[in-house]
Design a protein around this motif. Structure first.
Motif, mmCIF file in Angstrom:
data_model
loop_
_atom_site.group_PDB
_atom_site.id
_atom_site.type_symbol
_atom_site.label_atom_id
_atom_site.label_comp_id
_atom_site.label_asym_id
_atom_site.label_seq_id
_atom_site.Cartn_x
_atom_site.Cartn_y
_atom_site.Cartn_z
ATOM 1 N N LEU A 12 35.152 40.826 42.972
ATOM 2 C CA LEU A 12 35.309 39.592 42.205
ATOM 3 C C LEU A 12 34.341 39.567 41.024
ATOM 4 C CD1 LEU A 12 37.054 36.964 42.535
ATOM 5 C CD2 LEU A 12 35.014 35.904 43.489
ATOM 6 N N CYS A 13 33.116 40.042 41.243
ATOM 7 C CA CYS A 13 32.086 40.012 40.205
ATOM 8 C C CYS A 13 32.312 41.048 39.105
ATOM 9 C CB CYS A 13 30.703 40.232 40.816
ATOM 10 S SG CYS A 13 30.082 38.854 41.800
ATOM 11 N N GLY A 19 40.713 41.796 34.903
ATOM 12 C CA GLY A 19 41.455 41.887 36.141
ATOM 13 C C GLY A 19 41.581 43.271 36.731
ATOM 14 N N LYS A 20 40.805 44.228 36.227
ATOM 15 C CA LYS A 20 40.893 45.593 36.746
ATOM 16 C C LYS A 20 39.582 46.327 36.483
ATOM 17 C CE LYS A 20 42.963 47.426 32.473
ATOM 18 N NZ LYS A 20 42.016 48.489 32.161
ATOM 19 N N ILE A 21 39.416 47.466 37.136
ATOM 20 C CA ILE A 21 38.291 48.352 36.856
ATOM 21 C C ILE A 21 38.808 49.469 35.972
ATOM 22 C CG2 ILE A 21 36.645 49.996 37.836
ATOM 23 C CD1 ILE A 21 36.446 48.310 40.298
ATOM 24 N N ASP A 103 43.739 47.450 44.761
ATOM 25 C CA ASP A 103 44.919 46.679 45.147
ATOM 26 C C ASP A 103 44.738 46.031 46.519
ATOM 27 O OD1 ASP A 103 46.446 47.049 42.871
ATOM 28 O OD2 ASP A 103 47.391 48.877 43.599
ATOM 29 N N ALA A 104 44.190 46.784 47.463
ATOM 30 C CA ALA A 104 44.004 46.243 48.813
ATOM 31 C C ALA A 104 43.026 45.066 48.802
ATOM 32 C CB ALA A 104 43.507 47.342 49.754
ATOM 33 N N VAL A 105 41.888 45.252 48.131
ATOM 34 C CA VAL A 105 40.888 44.183 48.074
ATOM 35 C C VAL A 105 41.366 43.054 47.173
ATOM 36 C CG1 VAL A 105 38.478 43.610 47.590
ATOM 37 C CG2 VAL A 105 39.054 45.874 48.464
ATOM 38 N N GLY A 106 42.019 43.411 46.051
ATOM 39 C CA GLY A 106 42.526 42.399 45.130
ATOM 40 C C GLY A 106 43.535 41.479 45.791
ATOM 41 N N VAL A 130 43.008 38.588 38.437
ATOM 42 C CA VAL A 130 42.130 37.780 37.595
ATOM 43 C C VAL A 130 41.331 36.812 38.465
ATOM 44 C CG1 VAL A 130 42.014 36.150 35.676
ATOM 45 C CG2 VAL A 130 43.761 37.954 35.688
ATOM 46 N N PRO A 131 39.995 36.890 38.416
ATOM 47 C CA PRO A 131 39.161 36.049 39.281
ATOM 48 C C PRO A 131 39.332 34.558 39.019
ATOM 49 C CG PRO A 131 37.889 37.856 38.343
ATOM 50 C CD PRO A 131 39.202 37.829 37.617
#
Length: 217
Positions: A12-13, A19-21, A103-106, A130-131
């Motif tokens: 999240l941080c 919205g992505k790394i 994707d899994a954590v998102g 998007v957090p």
């Protein structure tokens, strides 16, 4: 919004409004893998074995299903070095493995009401997360409360702080005044005996990042 885990809070941080790394943010991807491993260690799902290798201790609970990509790899390769887990997810020619974790954590963040699933990327064909600003602010305030006030630090906050600092994300959430106090607090954290449990993970991330820099020059 439900309480979040170490891995969920870390992602999240670092997602920001993109919205992505990014594939260029290799250290953030390494630290995301580190967060997954640390959470599994802290919850007793995996453990360190001889020669600094990781093995399973118990089944992965349904509530931690977002850690399945990392858990499954350890299950297949155990006992396996943490370095190998990071290399598989970050030091590759494609983003497939790290994207599987994101994707899994998102999706778990979306289910928790802490992020929104949208379409983005260069051509708008990529799923991004998007957090939620309130959820992100709650995480930051928890970090601020523990780091900048007296009192014992929780294991999750120590791990989250170390990973955010390692990935270069921690300081952007603090004012210039707070950064002075933060610098002293980070030194205290590094000298805390609790942190010794995390040192192997953090050292391996450091060593791999140095190797990447050398290889690129």
């Amino acid at each position: 919004m439900q309480e979040l885990s170490l891995t969920q809070e870390y992602l999240l941080c670092v997602l920001r409004n993109k919205g992505k790394i990014s594939s260029f943010d290799i250290e953030k991807g390494m630290c995301l893998t580190g967060a997954c491993v640390l959470e599994l260690l802290l919850d007793g799902i995996i453990s360190w074995e001889e020669k600094d290798r990781l093995s399973l201790r118990t089944h992965l609970p349904d509530r931690m299903s977002y850690l399945r990509p990392v858990y499954s790899y350890i299950e297949q390769k155990q006992p396996v070095k943490f370095k190998k887990i990071v290399e598989r997810n970050s030091v590759t020619f494609t983003d497939q493995n790290i994207n599987e974790i994101v994707d899994a954590v998102g999706k778990s963040l979306v289910e928790a009401g802490c992020a929104a699933e949208e379409r983005g990327g260069l051509f708008g064909g990529k799923t991004i997360y998007v957090p939620n600003e309130k959820a992100l602010d709650r995480v930051i305030q928890n970090i601020r409360a523990e780091l900048l006030e007296d009192g014992e630090l929780s294991e999750d906050i120590i791990a989250l702080t170390a990973l955010l600092d390692k990935s270069g994300e921690l300081s952007r959430y603090f004012s210039a005044y707070e950064k002075k106090a933060l610098k002293a607090r980070l030194k205290e954290i590094k000298e805390n005996p609790q942190v010794k449990a995390f040192q192997k993970v953090l050292e391996d991330i450091d060593n791999l990042f140095v190797l990447l820099i050398v290889a690129a020059t």
